[in-house]
Design a protein around this motif. Sequence first.
Motif: not given
Lengths: 346, 195
Positions: A237, A241-242, A244, A286-288, A290-292, A294, B2, B76, B175, B178, B180
């Motif tokens: 993340a 990156y996604d 997921y 947390t994953l959700d 950043y799920q947008g 790449d 999407k 996703s 890319l 960020q 986190v």
Amino acid sequence: MNARTLGKLSICALALLLFAGCANMPNVPGGIAIPLPGGASISASQASQLVSAAQTATKVYTEPEEIELGESIASGMLGAAPLLPNPGVQRYVNQVGRWLAAQSERPNLPWRFGVLDNEHVNAFAAPGGQILMTSGLLQRLNSEAELAGVLAHEIAHVVQKHQLDAIQKSGWTQGLQVAGGAMIDNKLAKGGALSQAARASGLGQAGADLLVDGFFARPLDRGLEYEADRMGVIIAARAGYDPYGFISVLQMMESLAKDSPFFALITKTHPSPTDRITELEKIAATLDRYQGGDQGAARFAAALGRAAPQATPAARPATPAQRPAASPAKAPAKTPAPAPKAAPGK
Amino acid sequence: MKYSYSLKRPVDRFLGVVAGPVAGLVLTALLAPAAWAQAVGATNRATELKSDPRADSPTVASLPRETPIVDLGRSSGWIRVQTGDKKTGWVRSFHVSMKGNISESSSGGGFLSGITGLFAPVRREQPKTISTVGIRGLSEEEMKNAKPNPAEFNKMKSYAVSKADAQAAAQRARLNPQTVAYVDANGNPVQGGGK
């Protein structure tokens, strides 16, 4: 020196072989045989050498030593399976991996990533930033986000020194003492200062010994794998990156691992994919967030010489079912193709 | 939107695959996709089949626990699935457990029979000679017997990418890095991550 002293000495020597740091080892003149349980004996000088070797094996590694040890382990792994003979793919995986590693707490290690030409599905982290994954795993992935998930898991192992700790904490004296440690000890005995080459050759042999001893065939503590999973999705993340993507990889493994011979070793050394997914669901919130991120499906396909995925804006064909029919592979791109214009980095 | 998919039913898509160039031609040292496979699984709890990969999209159907599904693709944290009664839609990835896969046999006929009986016994993945080396090399025993290969390691070093070059490539790919924080097993942020 009486028999009782010798007995104590041999116990101390044996203890030193098994545990680090038995202090104040007495100076033993050469030529005295030390009885060992079972009737065998070693000379005092041999004992001294082994003691020193054991200390070498269990000492805390400096970062340069950690790196050398990891390099020797990687060299050993490459003796088991060579690199995939595809420089474009090798560079692509290094590019993705190095970018991920730059987001970690050890951004300046000499990170190197290699794709082994092998149908097994597995990936390995050696201390100091040497990461290997198999082509069997790579070809089962569908996007750069999935690749990032795999590499970030291994990077997390290196950041946390999971393998290095395992080497230092468990019974590794046995694997390391004889060749690696003794070699260093010999050099020290002869010349005093330990040359860089001698140290490297000792650590080099140590890496080989670790493999002979089955280092990568033994599991780490399950908790450490879960920790690497949790850290890996965060590192992915951080890199944009996604996260997921990694769940997709685990579900691929979940669908294939039970019956496939290609998953035998990774199944033996890791918690089940189902258990790993269950653990990661605990951090789903947390994953959700950043799920947008790449997916990089087009870059991934281009780098691997696959036909481009049927992408409309930000589309992501994820299973092989959604890829177009395999076309004769074109030459892999040396660098990832730029992201499609319609797929903003988000 | 999407996501997208060009073919609505897996059978259509499969026919597209077999109509394409012979897959065997690309089973070389290059990385062709793994033998065509489609994951099958089941819901691991009662969940909803959504029309889109979003929690607030319309519900297509309510799926009880252990509803068999075929995996049609991802967006996703969502999987596009088809159920046994031919409904398609999206479910949360975490709400599905995979049970196996329907593999493409060399003739393709095996798959067609597999999709006809959508949830027929799952085919085992068999060793195939896809790479130049194959399955040998990384078994436990083989790893123990491996001899170090410094020449190959030097080759690996030659493929290394500098941090600066990796950053440049990431920029080209747009890319966005960020900040986190790591989280603990319950999702609470934790400090550190280095030793």
